[in-house]
Design an enzyme around this catalytic site. Structure first.
Site, PDB file in Angstrom:
ATOM      1  CB  SER A 129      -0.951   0.017   1.199  1.00  0.00           C
ATOM      2  OG  SER A 129      -0.243   0.150   2.415  1.00  0.00           O
TER       3      SER A 129
ATOM      4  CE  LYS B  79      -3.109   2.551   4.509  1.00  0.00           C
ATOM      5  NZ  LYS B  79      -2.928   1.693   3.315  1.00  0.00           N
TER       6      LYS B  79
END
Length: 228
Positions: free
Chosen positions: A52, A121
């Site tokens: 990701s 993230k």
């Protein structure tokens, strides 16, 4: 005539061995305490199990996370952060099971923690920011300013999902760099994350050898973004 007596007591081999064991035990205990304190107050180790955050972070990268941010230093747009799952981001299957000895070593900071138990993230929106997708040029817009995200993989669209949100107070809007393969704040049931869930900021890739580097916050990407 009495034989001369040596005034220095001769040390027995057994006593020497026990003394050596005590010194080794002391060094090990001191190292464990130091490692625990570093983990508790300064930094923690993680590894990356998913795609990701590619190409910034590759699968199986080992990373170091500074706990000084946000404990003593403010978070910024563009920071790559590790945070505890705020609920529903990870399924039970995503959370690996560890043998007891690995769990013990992770607790004292001698074994990397799996970022699959937390989430990694990039911060795109701070509390109060208006974040939306997308501008006519296809860029993410923060507080009315389109940003050119230099950290995205070549040819990667900033987002295929449309959104227009105001980040609540005490929360952060986070997105993965690999936008087509990142379940992040854009997804239903996810949204902005609480700032209190942030473990720390990623500042170093320390393994493998050909990937070792300092991870800087791309402040220039957000330099023209006004405060909300």
């Amino acid at each position: 005539m009495d034989a001369e007596v040596n005034s220095e007591r001769e040390e027995k081999p057994g006593n020497s061995f026990l003394g050596w064991l005590r010194e080794i035990a002391f060094v090990i205990v001191a190292a464990l305490i130091l490692s625990f304190l570093i983990k508790l107050f300064l930094m923690r180790a993680f590894y990356i199990p998913s795609e990701s955050m590619m190409n910034t972070l590759d699968v199986n990268d080992r990373i170091m996370v500074s706990e000084l941010t946000p404990r003593f230093f403010d978070l910024e747009r563009g920071d790559v952060v590790v945070f505890n799952d705020p609920g529903g981001w990870l399924s039970p299957a995503d959370k690996p099971q560890h043998e007891w000895w690995r769990t013990a070593l992770m607790y004292v900071g001698l074994y990397p923690q799996n970022a699959g138990e937390q989430v990694v993230k990039r911060i795109i929106g701070m509390p109060g920011d208006r974040v939306k997708c997308c501008s006519p040029q296809g860029r993410i817009v923060v507080n009315g300013t389109p940003i050119k995200e230099t950290y995205l993989p070549p040819g990667m669209a900033p987002s295929q999902k449309k959104f227009n949100v105001k980040v609540p107070a005490g929360h952060l809007w986070v997105m993965g760099d690999n936008r087509s393969n990142s379940a992040d704040s854009r997804y239903p049931g996810h949204g902005a994350i609480p700032e209190d869930d942030v473990v720390g900021r990623v500042f170093l890739i320390n393994w493998p050898l050909d990937r070792i580097r300092i991870l800087h916050t791309p402040s220039a990407v957000f330099a023209k973004v006004p405060n909300p």
